[in-house]
Design an enzyme around this catalytic site. Structure first.
Site, PDB file in Angstrom:
ATOM      1  NE  ARG A  62      45.699  38.925  48.920  1.00 20.79           N
ATOM      2  CZ  ARG A  62      44.595  38.568  48.270  1.00 20.79           C
ATOM      3  NH1 ARG A  62      43.682  37.855  48.907  1.00 20.79           N
ATOM      4  NH2 ARG A  62      44.425  38.905  47.012  1.00 20.79           N
ATOM      5  CD  GLU A  76      40.224  47.096  49.977  1.00 22.04           C
ATOM      6  OE1 GLU A  76      39.002  47.210  49.761  1.00 22.04           O
ATOM      7  OE2 GLU A  76      40.942  46.287  49.370  1.00 22.04           O
TER       8      GLU A  76
END
Length: 461
Positions: free
Chosen positions: A89, A156
């Site tokens: 991430r 997302e």
């Protein structure tokens, strides 16, 4: 699939691998004989049945494939998930790769970039349900390219929702620019024949999220994505706990889409089951899971992202995930058609929600440069996220619950809400008679965060 193949997040990182062409990626996704996430959402909306999706992600590749297969065989979810690890991430790809090779159990999700798009395809091909990538990255450009090459058909995140709730020092202008590239590539894929679903993370911090803030961030990110050619958007909302308020928020999503988005953009409401402190006892947790599923049904959600009875204990195992999905799916039963919600309460909440979201988003989306207006709005507090980790959000908003459990603004900070809206919130909280000490409000917030533990008497006042 890379508009700027020479750009790298880390100048010392190894060169990116070769990806399949956009045409080949589109062919793979469209000719597998299985639905895309967009197909699932469209069918769900048409049939008025809530699609079910779990959260799941582990570090090892064989373990991830085994988990996906177990969840599919055990509960037949409509959409499956690859939840990405924290190192990926934050674009710490080399560190994620080292752990994937030496200690995959130490990762809190699947390191898709480290494993590569070919292994990603192995996961996609191992199941019949389409796969969505859930992560939390403020700069998801490389992850997106790997995801598309792997055959995932939903991705997302956004430049606000995947920055301010998670990161301390990432400038908002940077994350918005990175996500603009993701959305532009999504638009390219749409023109090439593949409409990816882009889900927007309205959950934010997951702590007492005021509905109008969740919806406002979702609408802003949706408008920015649509401007880049994105044709399918899931606007997600986190269950707060008050049925009328949550149903109103879900029903507001298509109304706001018609108000702020092009007519040719598909928009689907999504509910995340309660993201706050979960009950520890299984019976209580399962009551909350079922309550969330009924909320999704009554609100007209196209999809529900489920929870498990192990939420309070740590990362749930496959059995708990299966049981959670099965329980949530019961809410789709036609035998439950008799379950309704107070229409007058929903209409009142809906009226005020629409007005509040308009107050928050109209100045931004009416600006000549909406992305720059977003940055300015967070700088001056006219947009804000409570309990944000970022120094680029002021965090001046303080939410509390009223006597019914609905989430209200105790302190609205500098949000561009009308005086009438702020007064309504404070009156509902019993704060209209004047200022109250910060200590009193903090104590109240602490109790409200533990709302369901108090409700089930797992902790005493």
């Amino acid at each position: 699939m890379n508009r700027n193949p020479h750009r790298r997040t880390d100048p010392h990182a190894a060169p990116e691998p070769e990806y399949p062409s956009m045409a080949e990626a589109v062919r793979f996704a469209r000719t597998r004989g299985t639905p895309t996430v967009r197909d699932v959402l469209a069918r769900s909306a048409k049939d008025a049945v809530v699609a079910i999706q779990p959260r799941c992600g582990v570090g090892g590749h064989p373990e991830m494939r085994q988990l996906l297969r177990a969840l599919e065989s055990g509960a037949r979810p409509d959409v499956l998930t690859l939840t990405i690890d924290s190192h990926t991430r934050l674009n710490r790809f080399a560190h994620a790769a080292r752990l994937a090779a030496t200690d995959p159990g130490a990762l809190n999700g699947y390191p898709l970039v480290a494993h590569g798009w070919q292994r990603g395809r192995e996961l996609v091909e191992a199941v019949s349900a389409p796969v969505e990538i859930r992560h939390g990255s403020p700069d998801a450009r490389r992850l997106f390219r790997v995801a598309v090459a792997a055959g995932a058909t939903s991705f997302e995140g956004g430049g606000i929702s995947y920055n301010l709730p998670y990161c301390k020092d990432v400038p908002l202008a940077h994350s918005l620019a990175c996500w603009r590239e993701v959305d532009a590539l999504t638009g390219d894929l749409r023109r090439a024949g593949l409409t990816l679903d882009r889900e927007l993370f309205g959950t934010l911090t997951g702590v007492l999220t005021p509905p109008s803030i969740s919806l406002a961030i979702g609408v802003i990110e949706a408008a920015l994505a649509a401007a880049e050619g994105v044709g399918c958007l899931s606007v997600s909302y986190p269950q707060g706990g008050n049925l009328a308020q949550d149903v109103a928020a879900l029903r507001a999503i298509p109304l706001l889409a018609r108000r702020y988005l092009p007519a040719d953009v598909e928009v689907y409401p999504v509910l995340h089951e309660f993201m706050g402190v979960f009950p520890g006892r299984r019976a209580h947790a399962e009551q909350l899971i079922f309550y969330g599923a009924l909320t999704a049904r009554l609100g007209g959600a196209a999809k529900l992202v489920t929870k498990t009875y192990q939420e309070a204990l740590g990362v749930p195992d496959a059995r708990a995930n299966i049981d959670g999905m099965r329980l949530a799916a019961v809410a789709n039963s036609p035998l439950l058609d008799f379950v309704t919600v107070d229409a007058e309460q929903v209409e009142e909440e809906l009226h005020w929600l629409l007005a509040e979201v308009d107050d928050l988003v109209a100045p931004v989306l009416g600006a000549a440069d909406p992305a720059r207006a977003v940055t300015a709005a967070f700088a001056d507090g006219t947009l804000d996220i409570p309990f944000s980790a970022s120094r680029y959000a002021r965090g001046d908003v303080l939410p509390c619950r009223d006597a019914s459990g609905a989430i209200r603004y105790a302190v609205a900070g500098a949000l561009s809400l009308s005086p009438a809206a702020v007064d309504r919130h404070r009156r509902a909280l019993g704060l209209a008679d004047g200022p109250h000490s910060m200590r009193t409000l903090v104590d109240r917030v602490t109790r409200d965060i533990n709302h369901f533990l108090h409700l089930f008497k797992e902790i005493e006042p």
